[in-house]
Design an enzyme around this catalytic site. Sequence first.
Site, PDB file in Angstrom:
ATOM      1  CG  HIS A  96       7.702  89.610  54.309  1.00 15.57           C
ATOM      2  ND1 HIS A  96       7.958  89.393  52.981  1.00 15.57           N
ATOM      3  CD2 HIS A  96       6.620  90.432  54.348  1.00 15.57           C
ATOM      4  CE1 HIS A  96       7.074  90.055  52.255  1.00 15.57           C
ATOM      5  NE2 HIS A  96       6.260  90.696  53.058  1.00 15.57           N
TER       6      HIS A  96
ATOM      7  NE  ARG B 137       7.602  94.019  54.880  1.00 13.81           N
ATOM      8  CZ  ARG B 137       8.364  94.017  53.796  1.00 13.81           C
ATOM      9  NH1 ARG B 137       9.649  94.227  53.901  1.00 13.81           N
ATOM     10  NH2 ARG B 137       7.833  93.810  52.616  1.00 13.81           N
TER      11      ARG B 137
END
Length: 311
Positions: A176, A89
């Site tokens: 996240h 990410r």
Amino acid sequence: CRPTRVSVIGAGNVGSTLAQRIVEHNLADVVLLDIVGGRPEGIALDLLEARGLEGHDRRIVGTTEYAATAGSDVVVITAGLPRKPGMSRDALTRANAQIVIEATRQAVAQSPEAIFIIVTNPLDVMTYLAWKVSKLPPPRVMGMAGILDSARFQVFIAKELGLSPIDIRTMVLGGHGDLMVPLPRYSTVSGIPITELMDASTIDRLVERTRNGGAEIVELLRTGGAFYAPASSAYTMVETILLNQPRLLPIAAYLQGEYGLNDLYLGVPARLGCGGVESILELKLTDEERIALHKSAESVRYTLEYALDLL
Ligand code: APR
């Protein structure tokens, strides 16, 4: 009378699925915006043509112009690049930061009263940038992640126990990413903590699968990431705000000392209502849980430091 309006920035998989959910649940009118001309207009027309069949009268406009988003009640930012297989990410940070900064600037100029929900990854960092750029008060800028991570944990528990997910409630804190903190002690089946229903190694396996939930789908799809469950998660937040049905949900919210963390967006249980993030709940954590949360926060802060240079 003026209908409620939600603008969805980014007409990709998540954005277009979210737009569909919003109009087909008859929740609000939608303005769908993308940088690629033709795509938002085409999706909007396609969704409009299903109106009679789906039995709703909601308007949906596809556009590349921010002026069309003016006066939105809620703005959801999904614009960005999706994760590719094997790509962390964090590797997306630079590209997506520029996109989110620009989208926020443009959208807030048109809708200064709106509540902003950020979906673009890396989520916690993008939400911080959006808040900073928007100059809005923290309750009106939040990120969608914990609801999705909790939904995945919920379904994995349901599958393991051979039960419907409807009675299962789960809580996932933190950023996240791989260091998110699913909380088995605060995850229940009809009020019964799952720690009473499963052994530790089974729970560990489900926690691990939850942490890896996004990557598992990226590996399968090969191009792009998950979008149905992310769209449902963002929908849940939009609905909670617009219907003013206050709910306690895991949300990426701005922390000002809660959990011993300051000046950071991170997933925590929060009261979400028509005012946005109305309060943050500080759960009692064990030492192990607190250490895991701080480790996750450190990783978010590390990425944030470097993203802030882009401002
Ligand atoms: N302005 C508006 N839209 C943009 C911009 C921009 N500057 N840059 C890119 N977009 C659009 C793309 O044209 C594309 O239509 O954003 C959309 C992104 O859609 P997808 O590539 O289908 O990605 P999606 O699966 O929807 O995910 C969007 O949500 O879950 C996160 O990690 C995911 O960050 C990603 C985001």
